[in-house]
Design an enzyme around this catalytic site. Structure first.
Site, PDB file in Angstrom:
ATOM      1  N   HIS A  13       0.839  -1.203   0.000  1.00  0.00           N
ATOM      2  CA  HIS A  13       0.000   0.000   0.000  1.00  0.00           C
ATOM      3  C   HIS A  13       0.875   1.254   0.000  1.00  0.00           C
ATOM      4  O   HIS A  13       0.695   2.159  -0.830  1.00  0.00           O
ATOM      5  CB  HIS A  13      -0.910  -0.024   1.230  1.00  0.00           C
ATOM      6  CG  HIS A  13      -1.704   1.226   1.445  1.00  0.00           C
ATOM      7  ND1 HIS A  13      -3.053   1.313   1.179  1.00  0.00           N
ATOM      8  CD2 HIS A  13      -1.353   2.457   1.913  1.00  0.00           C
ATOM      9  CE1 HIS A  13      -3.487   2.519   1.462  1.00  0.00           C
ATOM     10  NE2 HIS A  13      -2.466   3.244   1.918  1.00  0.00           N
ATOM     11  N   GLU A  14       1.815   1.317   0.938  1.00  0.00           N
ATOM     12  CA  GLU A  14       2.671   2.499   1.051  1.00  0.00           C
ATOM     13  C   GLU A  14       3.589   2.655  -0.153  1.00  0.00           C
ATOM     14  O   GLU A  14       3.971   3.771  -0.511  1.00  0.00           O
ATOM     15  CB  GLU A  14       3.493   2.433   2.342  1.00  0.00           C
ATOM     16  CG  GLU A  14       2.657   2.399   3.623  1.00  0.00           C
ATOM     17  CD  GLU A  14       1.695   3.570   3.748  1.00  0.00           C
ATOM     18  OE1 GLU A  14       1.970   4.651   3.175  1.00  0.00           O
ATOM     19  OE2 GLU A  14       0.646   3.418   4.400  1.00  0.00           O
TER      20      GLU A  14
ATOM     21  N   HIS B  69       1.930   4.904  -2.671  1.00  0.00           N
ATOM     22  CA  HIS B  69       2.114   6.325  -2.366  1.00  0.00           C
ATOM     23  C   HIS B  69       3.537   6.775  -2.693  1.00  0.00           C
ATOM     24  O   HIS B  69       3.745   7.828  -3.305  1.00  0.00           O
ATOM     25  CB  HIS B  69       1.837   6.578  -0.885  1.00  0.00           C
ATOM     26  CG  HIS B  69       0.420   6.388  -0.469  1.00  0.00           C
ATOM     27  ND1 HIS B  69      -0.649   6.924  -1.162  1.00  0.00           N
ATOM     28  CD2 HIS B  69      -0.126   5.743   0.602  1.00  0.00           C
ATOM     29  CE1 HIS B  69      -1.777   6.610  -0.560  1.00  0.00           C
ATOM     30  NE2 HIS B  69      -1.488   5.892   0.518  1.00  0.00           N
TER      31      HIS B  69
END
Length: 434
Positions: free
Chosen positions: A24-25, A28
């Site tokens: 997920h990170e 980003h």
């Protein structure tokens, strides 16, 4: 041995959860760097740093509490209207806003003025903030696809498992046949266990769902084709109306609810059935719908969670679970006395469901979730487009700092809910084996 397998299952599932968070990170991080935004930290977990290393501007690390993760981008919040980061104020709400604004620029160094998050165009900020949840969605789709198309979905097939002897209402199923009960249409026509039904009333049958829908919508003499021992036979049962279990919008039985519909009188066999890409996509769309419904119902689950955590009430099997509860379930799955393939597929499905939940939860349009930042960027885009349309001055970046009081309230509610789930998972966990 069971304790060892349970522990191993917990460890494996925790590793899977940590990978999901890191993945997920990474969404980003990669998009932020793509658009030239300075990222000072990429962390998996919270609390004390267990390990870290610095590469370029970014510190990569793992923290002690595996309950999430974050990246730290410089300039997430724009300066105030006067261009300042901090103003004196006696208002606690105002101080909260200015503290958040100042923290957003703590890692600012000379030369970073053109690497701030808020200076990027709204569509770029939307991509950066949506990239994390989308990575979870991609992972969920990938895992579900491997299971559904590579190994199959375990469920009812079009092969007959049992032919019911008599037609009784669904509420009385499982009891001995009453003397006055008529034989089922399947028994009358000579349908046998092992027969594979390939068409009903001229309609091709590819799945149990197809067969179930066809049967429920028919009555009277109906031509059907079955494959028995490699030979295709044509049978003509006379379908009757009977009380059957109601199905929800996803095709799942609704416990204790019945409807009148067409009835044949068979029980299917269960096995893994590989799905086509179209069928897999339809199934995954159903998963999204069910997960969305579960998120909407979260507030209504709080009383049950409280009762399970503090009042000794029975834990609802559909109750929300956190990382601790999900990991415990992963341990129980690995310790089950079922084929290894079954255990592995259940674990993969559980991890895929976790990623799907992460995607939908993070897209909620409220700070501090990613969806809150996306909503802010979209609103800024609307404001600027409207200003250009009416030839007004550019209103500038949307000041998300003004929403920080709301963000803190949402964060407090989320932390309280997470703690409640954690307590329930510890003192009254959901168990696969009762």
């Amino acid at each position: 041995m069971e304790a060892v397998l349970t522990t191993l299952g917990i460890v494996i599932f925790v590793i899977g959860l940590l990978f999901s968070i890191a993945w997920h990170e990474l969404g980003h991080l990669s998009t932020a760097k793509l658009f030239g935004i300075k990222v000072t930290q990429y962390m998996v977990g919270f609390g004390k740093t267990l390990w870290s290393t610095k590469r370029g501007d970014t510190e990569y690390g793992i923290k002690a509490i595996p309950m999430g993760g974050y990246i730290r981008m410089v300039g997430m919040i724009p300066p105030g209207d006067d261009g300042k980061l901090k103003q004196r104020s006696s208002s606690p709400w105002r101080a909260m806003i200015e503290d958040a604004r100042q923290a957003s620029f703590e890692d600012l160094e000379p030369g970073d003025e053109k690497r701030l998050f808020y200076t990027r165009r709204p569509w770029k900020r939307v991509i950066v903030m949506a990239a994390g949840p989308v990575m979870n969605l991609i992972l969920a789709i990938g895992l579900f696809s491997v299971v559904l198309m590579g190994f199959g979905q375990f469920g009812p097939t079009t092969v007959v498992g049992v032919v019911s002897e008599c037609a009784v209402p669904a509420a009385e199923a499982g009891q001995d046949c009453p003397d006055d009960a008529p034989p089922t249409p399947a028994a009358e026509v000579g349908l046998r266990p092992g027969d594979r039904i390939v068409s009903m009333d001229g309609r091709p049958i590819e799945s149990w769902t197809d067969l179930q829908q066809a049967i429920r919508g028919l009555s009277g003499p109906t031509e059907m084709q079955v494959v028995r021992g490699g030979e295709t036979l044509t049978l003509t049962p006379s379908l009757i109306s009977n009380q059957v279990v109601e199905l929800d919008e996803y095709g799942n039985p609704v416990e204790g609810s019945y409807v009148e519909a067409g009835f044949l009188g068979i029980v299917p066999t269960y096995d893994y059935v590989r799905l086509s890409p179209a069928a897999a996509a339809e199934t995954m769309a159903g998963y999204v719908g069910m997960t969305f419904d579960a998120l909407i119902e979260l507030p209504s689950r709080i009383p049950g969670l409280w009762g399970a955590a503090f009042q000794g009430e029975e834990r609802d099997l559909e109750s929300p679970v956190g990382i601790v509860g999900a990991s415990r379930i992963g341990g129980e799955i690995l310790a089950q006395e079922i084929p290894v393939l079954d255990r592995a597929l259940i674990m993969v499905n559980l991890l895929a469901a976790f990623n799907l939940s992460l995607f939908l939860f993070n897209m909620i349009p409220l700070l501090p979730m990613d969806g809150g930042h996306i909503a802010g960027a979209l609103w800024e885009s609307v404001r600027r487009w409207t200003a250009r349309l009416f030839r007004r001055p550019d209103p500038g970046p949307f000041d998300v700092a003004k929403l920080m009081p709301v963000a803190y309230v949402v964060a407090i509610v989320f932390i309280a809910f997470s703690l409640l789930v954690l307590v329930a998972d510890i003192v009254n966990p959901i168990r696969l084996v009762q």
